[in-house]
Motif scaffolding. Sequence first.
Motif, PDB file in Angstrom:
ATOM      1  N   ASP A 124       0.884  -1.157  -0.088  1.00 55.15           N
ATOM      2  CA  ASP A 124       0.204  -0.212  -0.113  1.00 55.15           C
ATOM      3  C   ASP A 124       0.976   1.283  -0.072  1.00 55.15           C
ATOM      4  O   ASP A 124       1.744   1.251   0.654  1.00 55.15           O
ATOM      5  N   ASN A 216      -4.211  14.659   3.602  1.00 50.55           N
ATOM      6  CA  ASN A 216      -3.801  15.575   2.388  1.00 50.55           C
ATOM      7  C   ASN A 216      -4.547  16.904   2.215  1.00 50.55           C
ATOM      8  O   ASN A 216      -5.569  16.869   1.457  1.00 50.55           O
ATOM      9  N   TYR A 244       1.684  14.007   7.186  1.00 50.30           N
ATOM     10  CA  TYR A 244       1.212  12.898   6.054  1.00 50.30           C
ATOM     11  C   TYR A 244       2.480  12.497   5.174  1.00 50.30           C
ATOM     12  O   TYR A 244       3.203  13.420   4.516  1.00 50.30           O
ATOM     13  N   LEU A 248      -0.508   4.989   3.727  1.00 51.50           N
ATOM     14  CA  LEU A 248      -1.263   4.992   4.911  1.00 51.50           C
ATOM     15  C   LEU A 248      -0.976   4.080   5.919  1.00 51.50           C
ATOM     16  O   LEU A 248      -1.051   4.584   7.149  1.00 51.50           O
ATOM     17  N   TYR A 264      -8.911  10.467   5.357  1.00 50.16           N
ATOM     18  CA  TYR A 264      -9.235  10.499   4.242  1.00 50.16           C
ATOM     19  C   TYR A 264     -10.659  10.591   3.624  1.00 50.16           C
ATOM     20  O   TYR A 264     -11.261   9.492   3.577  1.00 50.16           O
TER      21      TYR A 264
HETATM   22  P1  P6P Z   1      -3.485  10.824  -1.765  1.00 52.75           P
HETATM   23  C1  P6P Z   1      -1.518   5.249  -1.446  1.00 52.75           C
HETATM   24  O1  P6P Z   1      -1.915   5.299  -2.863  1.00 52.75           O
HETATM   25  C2  P6P Z   1      -2.929   5.175  -0.550  1.00 52.75           C
HETATM   26  O2  P6P Z   1      -3.668   4.227  -1.063  1.00 52.75           O
HETATM   27  C3  P6P Z   1      -2.713   5.112   0.743  1.00 52.75           C
HETATM   28  O3  P6P Z   1      -1.542   4.557   1.240  1.00 52.75           O
HETATM   29  C4  P6P Z   1      -2.426   6.795   1.108  1.00 52.75           C
HETATM   30  O4  P6P Z   1      -2.805   7.054   2.331  1.00 52.75           O
HETATM   31  C5  P6P Z   1      -3.311   7.492   0.104  1.00 52.75           C
HETATM   32  O5  P6P Z   1      -3.533   6.532  -1.109  1.00 52.75           O
HETATM   33  C6  P6P Z   1      -2.693   8.846  -0.495  1.00 52.75           C
HETATM   34  O6  P6P Z   1      -3.839   9.547  -1.308  1.00 52.75           O
HETATM   35  O7  P6P Z   1      -4.767  11.160  -2.414  1.00 52.75           O
HETATM   36  O8  P6P Z   1      -3.197  11.647  -0.544  1.00 52.75           O
HETATM   37  O9  P6P Z   1      -2.127  10.800  -2.658  1.00 52.75           O
END
Ligand code: P6P
Length: 338
Positions: A124, A216, A244, A248, A264
Amino acid sequence: AGERALDRDCTTLSRHVLQQLQSFSAEAQDLSALMNRIALAGKLTARRLSRAGIMAGVLGFAGTENVQGEAVKKMDIYANDVFISVFEQSGLVCRLASEEMEKPYYIPENCPIGRYTLVYDPIDGSSNIDANLNVGSIFAIRQQQGNDEDGSARDLLECGRNQIGAGYILYGPSTVLVYSIGTGVHAFTLDPSLGEFILWQENIKVPEHGAVYSVNEGNFWQWEDSIRDYIRYVHRHDGYTGRYSGALVGDFHRVLLQGGVFLYPGTVKKPEGKLRLLYESAPLAYLIEQAGGRASTGTQDILDVVGSQLHQRTPLIIGSKEDVSLVESFIQENARME
Ligand code: P6P
């Protein structure tokens, strides 16, 4: 103190699982062996990540092959296959459902005693790999309900309270495996010289409140007003700090240990958010509740959400009780005013 230290050093993951279950029944042995397989997948993934730069193309990389002439798979696919391979011939798991696979993978043998299903996100946050930043694997263990004749794995859509275990592996400066099978949250650090995950912290409890809010903020104008009001609140009040990483597992791990909240949220265009229910939110929600924290969609506990399709997404607000409730209070306030 000497014995204690020695004992602690020897508490490997498989031994710890048996201690937690206080049983040596066939099912307990299966669960311990299953966790050991997950640890093996973590070790294999950590090893490849540690050489990603070399193998994936900074040095001597040509096309789709590396200097050894082996095809370089994307890390997500590699890790996905590693999780499958460590469970083939193991007799421990009869089905694997991964974020990387449209359909679940069935281990072609009669379902073993536990009829366990592994639900996992093999890597992830993989976009962090190219910048050598932390990534993670997330997993949950479920028991198969029924015989899944049509292979739709519909039983996996049951709410997250049906998970019998969950955890993650964080590939950071050190490789840390965190798991729970319902008797608290426990963390292990990989000792590469031993090739073993050694107990690091037992019964981790998330603080009731923490300074960290992890979100984010680039999505600020995509959010509902209620989330913007929450962000304005933490901007105006002392004692909050933004953290951040874009992956995740690392952001969650920081909140688990230091307190605070990761969120999120859904957006106006995508109210269901970005994170997956089955492979990301439900396993972490299981862990945070075991650690005395909370996980919410904003209006419902994550663990009470009944899925409608395997890869569905959900908004996620997860961390310390007080901080999750604070975010929810803005959502409820906003709902009242509508
Ligand atoms: P954004 C990574 O692509 C993910 O699935 C998670 O690990 C992470 O928290 C999130 O998406 C990040 O998304 O939109 O902030 O880049």
